[in-house]
Design an enzyme around this catalytic site. Structure first.
Site, PDB file in Angstrom:
ATOM      1  CB  CYS A  51      -1.422 -21.562  18.246  1.00 35.44           C
ATOM      2  SG  CYS A  51      -0.966 -19.821  18.071  1.00 35.44           S
ATOM      3  CE1 TYR A 185      -0.742 -19.206  10.621  1.00 38.16           C
ATOM      4  CE2 TYR A 185       1.549 -18.982  11.308  1.00 38.16           C
ATOM      5  CZ  TYR A 185       0.293 -19.532  11.486  1.00 38.16           C
ATOM      6  OH  TYR A 185       0.059 -20.409  12.524  1.00 38.16           O
TER       7      TYR A 185
END
Length: 332
Positions: A51, A185
């Site tokens: 992440c 994203y």
């Protein structure tokens, strides 16, 4: 055994744009009423090396010497095969975090709020005494570590968030967040061609601008690494190994940018950056285990063999842009 259908929170607007959920736990650290007390050994930082939001907190924790002050729990790069989006500690002995004794990160969210319905995200700071989430504000967490946690910084710790530059750092970090960090994203999780192309163009326009900015200075604010560099690094490090193919951000690889590529290697070869970067875990997650995107967006079951990440250790020659040997501005 077949894949369990996930209940995925909706984070897409009416035009198919990805809209990231807001953080629920954002209490500040400090000594004022209602703030989280700054105490060594009281908190545990939960992350997964895949992440980018979590990675930047771990980089700052390492650079500032907070490893013995805030402990670290590491979740698996693979999402659990259960009917919700979660993180699990399957790589730990007995499949539980050795300090908190939990199997899933959602457990500390539910302990803090039994009605919590969002995705349990990393990074999250957990109060070890109460075993509950107290702060998952990934956007400001590095700033908290840089300021409120200063009493516990190592001797001669660098200043990643110099007071005279904070307004400029915050402004640039906000742009980097919307157009680069979250921009990839927005490309990968877009649900319409229009939304994807809009995000794609904004992303590469910003990368082009950063390429130009870094043509005349070693780091984003000159001779020294700042919080903004940490934020940009976390996305650039994942770009060629994951985002380029998995998120269709395929106009250029970072290795195609002369200055961004040299800058990325410069940071990677800095203690706290490369030694906390796990390319194999990143590839596994983004290519095999990403459950936010719809099933038809995921390249499942095949793990890409490349790219060759040994090139991250090749000479970058970025020191020619700086008159300083030290990469960090040290507290005086």
């Amino acid at each position: 055994m077949g894949e369990t259908k996930k209940e995925v929170p909706v984070e897409v607007d009416e035009k198919g744009r990805f809209i990231r959920q807001k953080n629920q736990f954002a209490t500040l650290f400090g000594d004022k009423p209602g703030e989280l007390p700054v105490e060594a050994g009281r908190y545990r930082l939960l992350w997964s090396p895949v992440c980018p939001w979590a990675h930047r907190s771990v980089i700052v924790r390492s650079v500032l010497g907070l490893e013995d002050v805030i402990s670290l729990g590491t979740a698996s790069p693979m999402r659990p095969n259960i009917p919700r989006v979660d993180w699990e500690f399957s790589t730990d002995e007995n499949g539980v975090d050795p300090v908190l004794g939990i199997q899933y990160i959602s457990e500390v969210y539910k302990k803090a709020d039994p009605d919590y319905e969002g995705r349990p995200t990393v990074p999250v700071i957990v109060d070890v005494k109460e075993q509950k989430a107290v702060n998952n504000d990934y956007f400001r967490l590095t700033n908290h570590l840089e300021t409120a946690w200063a009493p516990f910084h190592k001797e001669n710790a660098p200043d990643l968030y110099p007071e005279h530059l904070r307004e400029e750092i915050d402004a640039l970090s906000d742009v980097i967040f919307h157009e680069v960090n979250n921009g990839v994203y927005k490309c990968g999780f877009a649900r319409s061609q229009e939304a994807y192309e809009e995000a794609y163009d904004i992303l590469f326009d910003r990368l082009d601008a950063l390429e130009q900015r870094l043509s005349t200075q070693r780091f984003l604010f000159g001779d020294y690494i700042t919080d903004s560099d940490v934020r940009l690094y976390a996305t650039l490090a994942r770009f060629d190994v994951a985002y380029y193919s998995a998120f269709k951000t395929n106009r250029n690889l970072i290795v195609d940018f002369q200055n961004l590529w040299g800058y990325l290697r410069d940071l990677y070869q800095t203690p706290g950056f490369g030694d906390t970067t796990n390319f194999e875990a990143i590839k596994i997650h983004y290519h095999l285990s990403n459950h936010i995107a719809s099933d038809d967006q995921k390249g499942r079951n095949i793990l890409p063999k490349g790219p060759d990440v040994s090139i991250f250790t090749t000479p970058h020659n970025r020191e020619a842009l700086s008159n300083k040997e030290e990469k960090f501005l040290i507290h005086k």
